[in-house]
Design a protein around this motif. Structure first.
Motif, PDB file in Angstrom:
ATOM      1  N   VAL A 100       0.835  -1.203   0.000  1.00 45.42           N
ATOM      2  CA  VAL A 100       0.000   0.000   0.000  1.00 45.42           C
ATOM      3  C   VAL A 100       0.869   1.252   0.000  1.00 45.42           C
ATOM      4  N   ALA A 101       1.938   1.235   0.821  1.00 40.09           N
ATOM      5  CA  ALA A 101       2.832   2.406   0.877  1.00 40.09           C
ATOM      6  C   ALA A 101       3.445   2.686  -0.494  1.00 40.09           C
ATOM      7  N   LYS A 102       3.851   1.636  -1.209  1.00 39.78           N
ATOM      8  CA  LYS A 102       4.443   1.815  -2.537  1.00 39.78           C
ATOM      9  C   LYS A 102       3.420   2.367  -3.526  1.00 39.78           C
ATOM     10  N   MET A 103       2.188   1.874  -3.449  1.00 42.18           N
ATOM     11  CA  MET A 103       1.143   2.346  -4.349  1.00 42.18           C
ATOM     12  C   MET A 103       0.850   3.829  -4.117  1.00 42.18           C
ATOM     13  N   LEU A 104       0.769   4.214  -2.854  1.00 47.98           N
ATOM     14  CA  LEU A 104       0.504   5.620  -2.533  1.00 47.98           C
ATOM     15  C   LEU A 104       1.646   6.512  -3.009  1.00 47.98           C
ATOM     16  N   ARG A 105       2.861   6.064  -2.833  1.00 46.63           N
ATOM     17  CA  ARG A 105       4.014   6.896  -3.193  1.00 46.63           C
ATOM     18  C   ARG A 105       4.149   7.062  -4.707  1.00 46.63           C
ATOM     19  N   ILE A 106       3.832   6.025  -5.480  1.00 49.15           N
ATOM     20  CA  ILE A 106       3.930   6.185  -6.936  1.00 49.15           C
ATOM     21  C   ILE A 106       2.799   7.073  -7.443  1.00 49.15           C
ATOM     22  N   GLN A 107       1.653   7.031  -6.776  1.00 49.50           N
ATOM     23  CA  GLN A 107       0.580   7.967  -7.126  1.00 49.50           C
ATOM     24  C   GLN A 107       1.016   9.403  -6.861  1.00 49.50           C
ATOM     25  N   GLU A 108       1.624   9.615  -5.714  1.00 45.74           N
ATOM     26  CA  GLU A 108       2.091  10.965  -5.371  1.00 45.74           C
ATOM     27  C   GLU A 108       3.141  11.443  -6.366  1.00 45.74           C
ATOM     28  N   LEU A 109       4.010  10.540  -6.788  1.00 45.31           N
ATOM     29  CA  LEU A 109       5.044  10.904  -7.753  1.00 45.31           C
ATOM     30  C   LEU A 109       4.426  11.265  -9.112  1.00 45.31           C
ATOM     31  N   ALA A 110       3.444  10.472  -9.538  1.00 44.88           N
ATOM     32  CA  ALA A 110       2.770  10.760 -10.812  1.00 44.88           C
ATOM     33  C   ALA A 110       2.086  12.121 -10.768  1.00 44.88           C
ATOM     34  N   MET A 111       1.508  12.462  -9.610  1.00 48.06           N
ATOM     35  CA  MET A 111       0.855  13.774  -9.478  1.00 48.06           C
ATOM     36  C   MET A 111       1.882  14.900  -9.516  1.00 48.06           C
ATOM     37  N   LYS A 112       3.011  14.705  -8.838  1.00 47.51           N
ATOM     38  CA  LYS A 112       4.048  15.745  -8.824  1.00 47.51           C
ATOM     39  C   LYS A 112       4.617  15.976 -10.220  1.00 47.51           C
ATOM     40  N   LEU A 113       4.853  14.878 -10.943  1.00 47.80           N
ATOM     41  CA  LEU A 113       5.475  14.972 -12.263  1.00 47.80           C
ATOM     42  C   LEU A 113       4.469  15.224 -13.372  1.00 47.80           C
ATOM     43  N   LYS A 114       3.171  15.099 -13.049  1.00 46.74           N
ATOM     44  CA  LYS A 114       2.091  15.266 -14.038  1.00 46.74           C
ATOM     45  C   LYS A 114       2.288  14.319 -15.223  1.00 46.74           C
ATOM     46  N   ILE A 115       2.434  13.020 -14.907  1.00 47.74           N
ATOM     47  CA  ILE A 115       2.602  12.009 -15.948  1.00 47.74           C
ATOM     48  C   ILE A 115       1.548  10.909 -15.783  1.00 47.74           C
ATOM     49  N   PRO A 116       1.209  10.199 -16.858  1.00 46.96           N
ATOM     50  CA  PRO A 116       0.205   9.130 -16.770  1.00 46.96           C
ATOM     51  C   PRO A 116       0.630   8.043 -15.789  1.00 46.96           C
ATOM     52  N   LEU A 117      -0.381   7.344 -15.252  1.00 46.58           N
ATOM     53  CA  LEU A 117      -0.139   6.242 -14.325  1.00 46.58           C
ATOM     54  C   LEU A 117      -0.912   5.017 -14.803  1.00 46.58           C
ATOM     55  N   ILE A 118      -0.201   3.893 -14.894  1.00 44.48           N
ATOM     56  CA  ILE A 118      -0.814   2.640 -15.337  1.00 44.48           C
ATOM     57  C   ILE A 118      -0.872   1.681 -14.163  1.00 44.48           C
ATOM     58  N   TYR A 119      -2.054   1.150 -13.902  1.00 48.37           N
ATOM     59  CA  TYR A 119      -2.282   0.169 -12.845  1.00 48.37           C
ATOM     60  C   TYR A 119      -2.353  -1.216 -13.493  1.00 48.37           C
ATOM     61  N   MET A 120      -1.450  -2.113 -13.130  1.00 45.12           N
ATOM     62  CA  MET A 120      -1.416  -3.459 -13.702  1.00 45.12           C
ATOM     63  C   MET A 120      -1.843  -4.430 -12.606  1.00 45.12           C
ATOM     64  N   ILE A 121      -3.097  -4.882 -12.691  1.00 42.22           N
ATOM     65  CA  ILE A 121      -3.743  -5.571 -11.569  1.00 42.22           C
ATOM     66  C   ILE A 121      -3.800  -7.076 -11.788  1.00 42.22           C
ATOM     67  N   ASP A 122      -3.351  -7.809 -10.787  1.00 44.14           N
ATOM     68  CA  ASP A 122      -3.428  -9.278 -10.758  1.00 44.14           C
ATOM     69  C   ASP A 122      -3.234  -9.672  -9.310  1.00 44.14           C
ATOM     70  N   SER A 123      -4.285  -9.519  -8.511  1.00 44.13           N
ATOM     71  CA  SER A 123      -4.113  -9.498  -7.059  1.00 44.13           C
ATOM     72  C   SER A 123      -5.231 -10.238  -6.333  1.00 44.13           C
ATOM     73  N   ALA A 124      -4.877 -10.820  -5.205  1.00 44.08           N
ATOM     74  CA  ALA A 124      -5.868 -11.459  -4.341  1.00 44.08           C
ATOM     75  C   ALA A 124      -6.501 -10.468  -3.382  1.00 44.08           C
ATOM     76  N   GLY A 125      -6.131  -9.189  -3.471  1.00 42.44           N
ATOM     77  CA  GLY A 125      -6.697  -8.170  -2.596  1.00 42.44           C
ATOM     78  C   GLY A 125      -5.885  -7.989  -1.327  1.00 42.44           C
ATOM     79  N   GLY A 126      -6.460  -7.298  -0.365  1.00 41.64           N
ATOM     80  CA  GLY A 126      -5.761  -7.024   0.885  1.00 41.64           C
ATOM     81  C   GLY A 126      -5.573  -8.280   1.724  1.00 41.64           C
ATOM     82  N   ARG A 127      -4.429  -8.357   2.411  1.00 45.23           N
ATOM     83  CA  ARG A 127      -4.172  -9.498   3.297  1.00 45.23           C
ATOM     84  C   ARG A 127      -4.935  -9.318   4.594  1.00 45.23           C
ATOM     85  N   ILE A 128      -5.826 -10.236   4.857  1.00 44.40           N
ATOM     86  CA  ILE A 128      -6.638 -10.166   6.080  1.00 44.40           C
ATOM     87  C   ILE A 128      -5.746 -10.144   7.316  1.00 44.40           C
TER      88      ILE A 128
END
Length: 511
Positions: A100-128
């Protein structure tokens, strides 16, 4: 330990991380006809351009390579793009604290740099097991979706669903601008089939409930259905080529080419207003050959939306499809149109409306589904769009369909009519029946047909396209074979348009 030994150690750790969850899980991914996460990245990004960020997250735990998430930046056709990509070989791509921390930080970086962001999803979701560290806090999972809303309309956000996207992770495609789903492997759902059976007693397959084809054809969550991962990546590149880096820029022009060879517009458009035809054939004859990219092709097919190039310049097209339900607008097609118009407006892409619409659907079934409420969404989007807008009345344009397709009241730069065009509150058949019903019933049976025909002819004169042009409702009537040149020329004139719509903090949109 010498510096050389330290470097050797670092390289060994890095290599272990890149191998993900180990050979057993890598083989499982390949057995599912799927690529490994870094194989996907190598296909998507220009060779040698990839720069991973925070690769050593959870590096001291051999079972949590990069905490199941690869993030970073790279270049696509020379353009800087940020990404986050789940690694299904590590804990099935599930989300932990560092994920989650990595996802938030790359979002913040994309916003700062004003560049597109691609989400590549293949996940079991959050770990209970990690829920206290990933679920409730201000910098936990929910912040990912908060950021997506914050970024919406700022930079392009593209989601590629290679595999599952369950529970909270299902909102990543929901908040993305474009969702590409791989057939038979991708899925999105709030509750698994086991959970659904336990909670509400419904027995259903994953494909029926949350499969890629269902979402691309029925729910509308998916925008494009890819046959495999290679096609999904190719579609991503094709779509991104129509997008600017951010809302402050415009899409780069490319070398123009001529449209696809085929029948003339005069041959494509039937003379009979009620005879169906394929609007895609018309689109092919006015856009640069090979440039057409249809969005939501399988969903609400009575309305066509997509991107194309005209003389090398990007344009968004909204067109009625007469061969599907007569091109009538329904609840889903109104939502489809609204979403696409908003997308084009956000990223400075001019809009071309090709109208051949009998109006919005009527009847108790659509009223109960909220046709008025959903219809208002499309009217709102068209109203708010301040990019250059050109409306072409191809054939019939009746009722509120004229409004939805950016009629004169919705501030298009121009409304062009083909010689086949007609505008009215309703078509002759419905209008004569509505106005003269009682009179028709009073006539002898043998006199009714002639009376109805006479009234229809009189009505047709009232809605004559020249009468509308005489009243300056239509800007121009042009020959069929001049449509492409006329649209290209006018978009060129309107390129400098810069208008803010209304003065307000925030609109209250129809829901």
């Amino acid at each position: 330990m010498t510096n050389q030994e330290k470097e050797t150690q670092m390289l060994a750790v890095r290599q272990r991380i890149k191998e993900g969850g180990g050979e057993k899980y890598r083989a499982k991914v390949h057995a599912q006809n799927k690529l490994l996460v870094r194989e996907r990245l190598d296909l998507l990004f220009d060779e040698g351009s990839l720069r991973e960020e925070w690769i050593f997250a959870e590096c001291e735990n051999p079972e949590l390579a990069a905490d199941a998430m690869v993030t970073g930046m790279g270049k696509i056709s020379g353009r800087k793009v940020a990404f986050l990509a789940a690694d299904p070989t590590v804990k099935a791509g599930s989300w932990g604290e560092k994920t989650v921390a990595k996802m938030l930080r790359i979002q913040e970086l994309a916003m700062k740099l004003k560049i597109p962001l691609i989400y590549m999803i293949d996940s079991a979701g959050g770990r209970i097991t990690d829920q206290i560290r990933i679920f409730p806090g201000r910098n936990h999972g929910g912040k990912i979706f908060f950021n997506m809303v914050k970024m919406s309309g700022m930079v392009p956000q593209i989601c590629i669903n290679f595999g599952p996207s369950p529970a909270g992770a299902a909102y990543i495609p929901a908040f993305s601008d474009l969702v590409i789903m791989v057939d038979k492997n991708a899925s999105a759902y709030l509750g698994s089939t086991r959970m659904v059976e336990m909670v509400i007693g419904e027995k259903v397959t994953m494909e029926e409930m949350g499969g890629a084809r269902m979402h691309c054809s029925t729910s509308g969550l998916g925008d494009m259905l890819a046959s495999d991962e290679q096609e999904a990546i190719a579609l991503t590149k094709q779509y991104l080529a129509f997008m600017p880096q951010n809302y402050k820029e415009k899409t780069a022009d490319i070398e123009n080419c001529q449209p696809k060879h085929g029948l003339s517009l005069q041959e494509i458009i039937p003379e009979d207003m009620n005879r169906p035809f394929d609007m895609v054939h018309l689109i092919d004859r006015i856009v640069d050959e090979g440039s057409w990219l249809e969005i939501k092709k399988l969903f609400a097919q009575e309305l066509i939306v997509g991107f194309a190039r005209m003389n090398g310049k990007a344009v968004g097209i909204v067109a009625n499809q007469p061969k599907v339900k007569g091109g009538t607008l329904f609840v889903d097609s109104a939502d489809k149109g609204a979403r696409f118009v908003t997308l084009c407006n956000a990223f400075n892409i001019p809009l071309l409306f090709l109208a051949d619409v009998p109006g919005y659907m009527v009847g108790s079934a659509v009223e109960r589904k909220g046709i008025i409420r959903h219809g208002a969404k499309m009217l709102t989007a068209v109203s708010e769009a301040t990019v250059p807008k050109i409306t072409v009345i191809v054939r019939k344009c009746y009722g509120a369909g004229l409004y939805a397709m950016c009629g004169p009241a919705y501030d298009p730069e121009t409304v062009i009519a083909l010689p086949s065009a007609s505008i009215a509150i309703m078509g002759p058949e419905a209008a004569i029946n509505a106005v003269y019903y009682n009179k028709i019933q009073e006539l002898p049976e043998e006199d009714r047909a002639a009376y109805i025909q006479q009234k229809r002819e009189e009505y047709a004169e009232d809605i004559n396209i020249y009468a509308l042009s005489s009243e300056m409702i239509i800007h121009e009537i042009i020959p069929f074979d001049q449509l492409r040149a006329e649209v290209i020329d006018r978009f060129d004139y309107y390129d400098s348009k810069d208008i803010t719509f209304g003065e307000k903090k925030c609109p209250v949109h129809p829901v």
